[in-house]
Design an enzyme around this catalytic site. Structure first.
Site, PDB file in Angstrom:
ATOM      1  NE  ARG A  42      -5.513  66.808   2.156  1.00 55.25           N
ATOM      2  CZ  ARG A  42      -4.884  66.528   0.772  1.00 55.25           C
ATOM      3  NH1 ARG A  42      -4.121  65.619   0.601  1.00 55.25           N
ATOM      4  NH2 ARG A  42      -5.123  67.288  -0.251  1.00 55.25           N
ATOM      5  NE  ARG A  61      -5.569  59.057   0.293  1.00 54.48           N
ATOM      6  CZ  ARG A  61      -4.976  59.271  -0.631  1.00 54.48           C
ATOM      7  NH1 ARG A  61      -4.745  58.366  -1.531  1.00 54.48           N
ATOM      8  NH2 ARG A  61      -4.250  60.492  -1.039  1.00 54.48           N
ATOM      9  NE  ARG A 120     -11.560  58.100  -0.778  1.00 57.70           N
ATOM     10  CZ  ARG A 120     -11.780  57.572  -1.995  1.00 57.70           C
ATOM     11  NH1 ARG A 120     -12.718  56.682  -2.228  1.00 57.70           N
ATOM     12  NH2 ARG A 120     -10.859  57.522  -2.758  1.00 57.70           N
ATOM     13  CG  ASP A 154     -10.707  68.378  -2.300  1.00 60.48           C
ATOM     14  OD1 ASP A 154      -9.856  67.649  -1.744  1.00 60.48           O
ATOM     15  OD2 ASP A 154     -10.478  69.094  -3.276  1.00 60.48           O
ATOM     16  CE1 TYR A 188      -5.215  70.440  -8.075  1.00 57.58           C
ATOM     17  CE2 TYR A 188      -5.147  72.530  -6.817  1.00 57.58           C
ATOM     18  CZ  TYR A 188      -4.667  71.065  -6.866  1.00 57.58           C
ATOM     19  OH  TYR A 188      -4.036  70.451  -5.964  1.00 57.58           O
TER      20      TYR A 188
END
Ligand code: 1CP
Length: 350
Positions: free
Chosen positions: A30, A34, A43, A80, A154
């Site tokens: 990562r 953010r 973003r 992703d 998921y």
């Protein structure tokens, strides 16, 4: 290759191959995200996360941001692990609480899933092609995917699992159906990762983020065989294969039998202990506790030194035990890269 001719451009791949390096290579899970104000800006321009992942110019931009700011030794494709599920026919959105999919409810839903071919997700492949041009003289590019079992959670939970009751109910009450789903996921991941390598990805990492919920007994049935099938299918591509079994301490004896070149270790146990349970041919990646980056730099440097002293002297890549989080100050991440490159010079001396 002599250590002298190793530079930022090739030290990550040299370490994967077990060659001598000038200092320890580092990249961070990562590393785009953010915690970086420049990521937040791109973003916002993208509007939503999926548009960011599927618009090559924007995905290229955020992939390159940490490469330029931090001086890390590898770039990782911005994408992703859930994009392949979307391409298989599961509608996907990202909310402030995380990803949302319509969970697979029955056998018909599993049978309706499309198995991917290497040319799917053309936007991701285009992102890789542009990145390779941009990164030619800078650093190598890592591609990635989720491992089959992690994607199963998921697909069955429809979101980040909490107690994983639905996933485990499938394993224990309909094992044949669980295997059918794992088989489709495995074939799709092989196609997607083959597409990435053919488009230019120079290493591939499989994220098994939820495998830690499995007992060793269940990993032997529902986890390891599918990971090995992916690794075996990718082997002819000739790129290093990295496997990250997050929370998989109890699984390491089995992970040691997988044909991955490098095992990414989480922060829970010292690297030397992990190495003990893995194969002598497997390299290591990891494993600083990411939230140490919230503390003072003197403490960070002491803990980095500890990780480096505990790490193997060959086939080793510095990373975190899991990903960077939004609260982490970018200045501390910059300091971390400087520390690893400075302190790593002494641990690579023969
Ligand atoms: O709001 C935002 O901007 C989205 C935050 C975000 C980011 C930056 C998500 C949503 N995904 C990503 C990018 C991402 N995801 C990368 C890019 C490359 C890089 O490392 O810089 C990678 C490799 C991933 C992989 C990924 N996605 C994993 C495996 C790694 C891990 O953290 O265990 C998982 C589990 C996901 C699912 C996912 N994507 C995003 C969220 C919020 C989630 C759920 C996370 C969870 O379930 O804990």
């Amino acid at each position: 290759m002599s250590a002298k001719s190793v530079t930022r451009k090739n030290r990550f791949l040299a370490a994967c191959a077990g060659e001598q390096v000038d200092t320890i290579p580092i990249w961070l899970m990562r590393q785009a995200g953010r915690y970086l104000p420049e990521y937040q800006a791109t973003r916002r321009r993208a509007g939503d996360f999926l548009t960011l992942c599927t618009t090559p110019e924007l995905a290229v931009e955020v992939t390159l941001q940490p490469v330029h700011r931090l001086g890390v030794d590898a770039a990782i494709l911005f994408s992703d692990i859930l994009l392949p599920l979307r391409a298989m026919g599961m509608p996907l959105t990202f909310t402030d609480e995380g990803p949302r999919l319509t969970p697979l409810a029955d056998e018909a839903a599993i049978d309706a899933l499309r198995v991917l071919t290497p040319d799917v997700l053309p936007e991701v492949l285009e992102t890789i092609r542009i990145l390779r041009r941009e990164l030619q003289d800078v650093v190598p590019l890592i591609g990635f995917a989720g491992a089959p079992f992690t994607l199963l959670t998921y697909a069955i939970e429809g979101q980040t699992g909490k107690s994983f009751v639905r996933s485990k109910k499938l394993l224990y009450s309909s094992p044949e159906l669980a295997h059918r789903l794992l088989g489709k996921l495995t074939d799709s991941l092989i196609a997607h990762l083959t597409g990435q390598a053919k488009a230019g990805a120079q290493a591939l990492q499989l994220f098994d983020s939820w495998v830690g919920i499995l007992s060793a007994e269940d990993y032997a049935v529902f986890g390891a065989p599918y990971v090995e099938k992916v690794l075996t299918a990718l082997r002819p591509l000739g790129v290093p294969l990295i496997y990250f079994p997050l929370g998989g301490l109890a699984l390491l004896p089995q992970v040691g039998k997988l044909s991955a070149d490098v095992i990414s270790v989480d922060w829970r146990q010292p690297l030397s202990m992990a190495q003990h349970m893995l194969a002598s041919t497997q390299g290591l990646q990891g494993n600083l506790e990411p939230l140490l980056l919230l503390g003072p730099l003197a403490q960070l440097e002491q803990r980095v030194q500890q990780v480096l002293l505990d790490a193997p002297r060959r086939r080793y890549i510095f990373n975190l035990g899991h990903g960077l989080t939004p609260e982490i100050p970018p200045a501390h991440v910059e300091a971390l890269v400087e520390m690893v490159h400075r302190l790593g010079q002494t641990t690579t001396q023969p």
